[in-house]
Motif scaffolding. Sequence first.
Motif, PDB file in Angstrom:
ATOM      1  N   ALA A 108      -3.976   0.996   2.880  1.00  0.00           N
ATOM      2  CA  ALA A 108      -4.909  -0.121   3.032  1.00  0.00           C
ATOM      3  C   ALA A 108      -5.575  -0.090   4.401  1.00  0.00           C
ATOM      4  CB  ALA A 108      -4.183  -1.445   2.819  1.00  0.00           C
ATOM      5  N   TRP A 167      -3.774  -7.230  -1.546  1.00  0.00           N
ATOM      6  CA  TRP A 167      -2.432  -7.134  -0.989  1.00  0.00           C
ATOM      7  C   TRP A 167      -1.980  -8.472  -0.423  1.00  0.00           C
ATOM      8  CZ3 TRP A 167      -1.143  -2.578  -2.623  1.00  0.00           C
ATOM      9  CH2 TRP A 167      -2.090  -1.550  -2.654  1.00  0.00           C
ATOM     10  N   PRO A 207       0.822  -1.211   0.000  1.00  0.00           N
ATOM     11  CA  PRO A 207       0.000   0.000   0.000  1.00  0.00           C
ATOM     12  C   PRO A 207       0.851   1.255   0.000  1.00  0.00           C
ATOM     13  CG  PRO A 207      -0.751  -1.576   1.654  1.00  0.00           C
ATOM     14  CD  PRO A 207       0.567  -2.079   1.151  1.00  0.00           C
TER      15      PRO A 207
END
Length: 649
Positions: A209, A225, A30
């Motif tokens: 995230a 992810w 992220p």
Amino acid sequence: MRDIFPWTFAVLMIAIGPDSVIAQQIADHPAYIGSDACTDCHAEEAEAWAGSHHQLAWTAPDGDHILGDFSGDTAAPGELQSRFLTGPTGPAIETEGPDGQLATFAVAGVVGIAPLQQYLLETEPGRLQSSDLVWDVEGKRWYDLYPDQDLPAGDGLHWTGPYKNWNGRCAECHATGFEKNYDASTKTYASTQSEIGVGCEACHGPGAAHREWALANGSYDPAQWQHLSETGLTMDFNAGAEAEIQQCAGCHSRREAFAQGNPLPGTPFHDAYRLSPLRPGQYHADGQIRDEVYVYGSFLQSKMYANGVACTDCHNPHTAERVAEGNAVCTQCHSPTGNDRFPSLRPALYDDPSHHFHESGSEGAQCKSCHMIERVYMGIDGRRDHSFRVPRPDLTAETDAPNACNDCHQEKSATWAAKAIAQWYPDSPHRGPHFSQVIAPARQNPVGQIEGLIGIVEHEDLPGIVRASALDLLAEVATPEIAERMIPGLSDPDPLVRAAAIPLQRAAGQTDILSRIVDLLSDPVKSVRIAAAREFLALRVAHMPDSYTRALNSAMTEWQRALYSNADFPEIQMVLAGIGLTTRNMPAALEAFGEAVEMDPQLVQAWTMMVRIHAALGDREAALDTVNRAIAANPEDVSLGLMRADIKG
């Protein structure tokens, strides 16, 4: 199966350009969003962090942060009278530049808040150097960090030299999401960071995230992810004490980094760094801190670490302060009530004269005075040893290691202190044999301590860093018999021990070393894989199964990236030069030695090797030119003068 000539990998490591290894291949992660984005949900933590040593580890050079006197007064220390000014662009320091001439450098950054404050100066676009002239915050004075050293311009240790470079040596632990971005071809930096200072994401990981997860509006997709916690962060502080300690250790340790910037928070320590063992000059023979080693190496030696104590048991990570004042930090556990988390700890009254034998409230009654010796670095910055050891003045004469008693009672002898402790604790279990009784003499003559060193390695209850340090000493005197006896170290649970056991196998024959270390090319820990890859430089392997060839390629690539990530370090150029010598690639060796002396002209060893290579190649003129340049940089070195006389014949 196919033919393998491992030296070709080594040649490739030197010959290919840095563009081939600039970026380490890591999984997508992220984005960083900055600490300001965290404050709405984490107001209490943000308030505690504000003004902390973490937040102020690196700040902008503005009036809110600069504490030093930049009114134009002349600095007292040193022959060169530097001045601290406030010019049109802000604070500046007038001092000796890289060419030896007086010049004015604008302050480009501020480091720290107490007990001292350093200032960053930009000597060329993108290159930040930390000034040796620093501000004593409490004493309100300027002082020189190295008053006893003559460090003229051109010396590697001059403030403009490679060892004082901010981008490569310091910035990653003072910033969040830092990337050094050193270009070896142009010898320039284009460093970036998410934010200066140690922000929220420096420890928890990039927050994009996590923010999506927290908003709970359906935008967070965990499948997008890899390797994130349940809350969308790369670092999971619920994973236990060991994960937390390794996260903190990334900055709080003496180590060699494998990458050009911050590893993602949550990366295991030994996948990102190579920890320094108990080396002379850095640690005393008994493991006490000597040079500045930043906590982790000493903490690994402690019983507290062995029993699961975590950093946050004693320190608030947001304020960067201890969780309680004075002895109250220790009496959380060391008290008559004990602590249920640590059942092996004997409940007893520790904060009492019956234990410490000093007047209550005095300096001698402080737990840290006896169990955490303090050493002063950077002139005025006291740091505590975190091995939490029982004082052993009875070993001082034998091992030359200091002891806490004589830190305070300097007018007394170690014998006096040992007698006092023996009277207080006549039946103490802490006065038995100690590894320092082997390490101390082994540092002078490892041949005479082979059995003792082997005993340390085989003593599995000793800390891994101690056992690894014994293996380092054994490697200097290893024989085929010693190498065979140390085979169990190659499968030890501690990666420090596994990595240190690998070089010892050089004493074995080619077939034996190959069979013993080839599986470590696929070890789960990067520091071990790299240690194994290094040993293949000197091996001549006719055939290997494809699986081993792939593992060798992968481990060599990891080592290659680690080396090029630190190509701005003279010591790494020396390693590259050594690879050139090992693989008989003399042009590569000369190039790397040349880079090393360009960065640090005082590396006499590098100059000497260059002269010898030129002479071995029959180029007497180049050898003479090189030794003349070496003498110009090191006019007082006798060995270089003798070498020139020998060349002239």
